[in-house]
Motif scaffolding. Structure first.
Motif: not given
Length: 387
Positions: A206-207, A290-295, A301-302
């Motif tokens: 999922s992550l 994670i998908g909302s806070v990172m660009d 993925s890491g």
């Protein structure tokens, strides 16, 4: 609701296009279950013994005595016995030379060779082999004594068989007062590994899937969707639903596969599915955060892999919670893994009811809802800045 389902369908199609997911989602988890079970699980036997030598009465009696004692016996040639020992595939090698077989048939003393392996179970298995050899020697000594007293060999063996059938063998009941040992008593060889690997891979997959939300933001998919009468909550809900379906499918696949292939006991199936569903919801919501806070999708993925492994280790997926120190075990409950682990342990080992795992289910549900709300807020915030 239609918008949510549409986003979920897109997420599922993107997932299915990546053929590498076939290995990491379907094959790799089962391989790890086998590895963990082979290394740490107990199969209920008293060890493995490879017996070499020609077919003879002595070899047959030794094999019977070993099997009666619960030892897994494999009949091989003497050369193959040594090879199995060298490769670590058996605990003890028992060689029955031809002269020993002849001496046994003639009622004379016979010598067999016992070779211990290098495995952790070898010393205990050696004791079982010695007991079996002594039992065979004692039985033959009894026959010889009765023959010397005037009975024929057939009469002596029949009398000993009648005596054995009329005597109740003494029984020893051992009670282990160690709480950790009691917690794992009766647990199958692959049961623990199947549970921990299910939690590990459902969360990890999922992550790592959080990258799809970043790609949708970068390619303008989210912006175009929001230009229609669609809210950020619906976008997050659709993305999370897609990840939830993937996580739930993977978890159900691992549960079904380990049950059919390795006989893993999951307890009450309905409760196990409820635990899996709530844990999958937490996993999917975490991916949305994670998908909302990172660009950067590669960095996401890491981070997903690193965070997934760290949280899994802290939550009892690498080492059972039962052997954690008290303080670390308390800290472990900041992870959803620890709550799901305890819920699975309750229904697997203690036939727990819904009421008994309700606290764990409540925490997982609260975690999932909080993370989903947080993901929607972070997505709305992230849209205000350029990728």
């Amino acid at each position: 609701m239609r918008a949510i389902v549409t986003f979920a369908g897109v997420e599922l199609r993107r997932f299915l296009r990546d053929r590498s997911n076939i290995f990491f989602v379907l094959i790799f988890p089962l391989l790890l279950v086998v590895l963990i079970g082979s290394q740490f699980g107990g199969d209920g036997s008293q060890g493995r013994a490879a017996v070499g030598g020609a077919d003879s009465g002595l070899r047959a009696e030794l094999v019977r005595a070993l099997e009666d004692d619960g030892v897994d016996v494999t009949l091989l040639s003497p050369e193959d016995v040594r090879e199995q020992l060298a490769r670590g595939r058996t605990d003890v090698g028992l060689l029955v030379p031809d002269d020993a077989a002849r001496a046994y048939t003639e009622g004379e003393p016979a010598q067999v060779q016992v070779i211990a392996g290098t495995g952790a179970n070898a010393p205990a298995t050696v004791q079982h082999v010695r007991v079996a050899v002594q039992a065979v020697a004692a039985a033959e000594g009894q026959v010889a004594a009765l023959v010397a007293a005037g009975l024929t060999e057939e009469q002596a063996r029949a009398a000993l068989a009648d005596a054995a059938g009329s005597v109740t063998a003494p029984q020893v009941e051992v009670t282990d007062v160690d709480e950790v040992a009691q917690e794992f008593s009766g647990l199958g060889q692959f049961d623990l590994g199947a549970t921990t690997m299910t939690l590990l891979f459902v969360f990890l997959t999922s992550l790592t899937g959080s990258a799809t939300l970043i790609q949708a933001r970068r390619h303008g998919v989210v912006s175009r969707a929001l230009s229609a009468p669609v809210s950020t909550a619906q976008v997050i809900g659709g993305q999370a639903l897609g990840r939830f379906v993937i996580a739930g499918f993977q978890g159900a696949y691992i549960m079904a596969g380990t049950s059919l292939l390795f006989g893993v006991r999951w307890g009450n199936i309905a409760l196990a599915v409820v635990i899996l569903a709530l844990f999958a919801a937490v996993s999917a919501a975490s991916a949305m955060v994670i998908g909302s806070v990172m660009d950067n999708d590669g960095a996401a993925s890491g981070v997903g892999v690193g965070a997934g492994l760290i949280l899994a280790a802290l939550g009892g997926c690498m080492m059972p919670l039962e052997i954690f120190p008290d303080t670390l075990r308390t800290v472990a409950h900041v992870t959803p893994h620890a709550w799901a682990y305890e819920a699975f342990a309750e229904i697997q080992r203690h036939d727990g009811s819904f009421a008994e795992i309700l606290p764990q289910l409540g925490v997982l549900a609260a975690m999932g809802a909080a993370l989903l709300v947080l993901g929607a807020w972070l997505l709305r915030r992230s849209l205000a800045r350029a990728l």
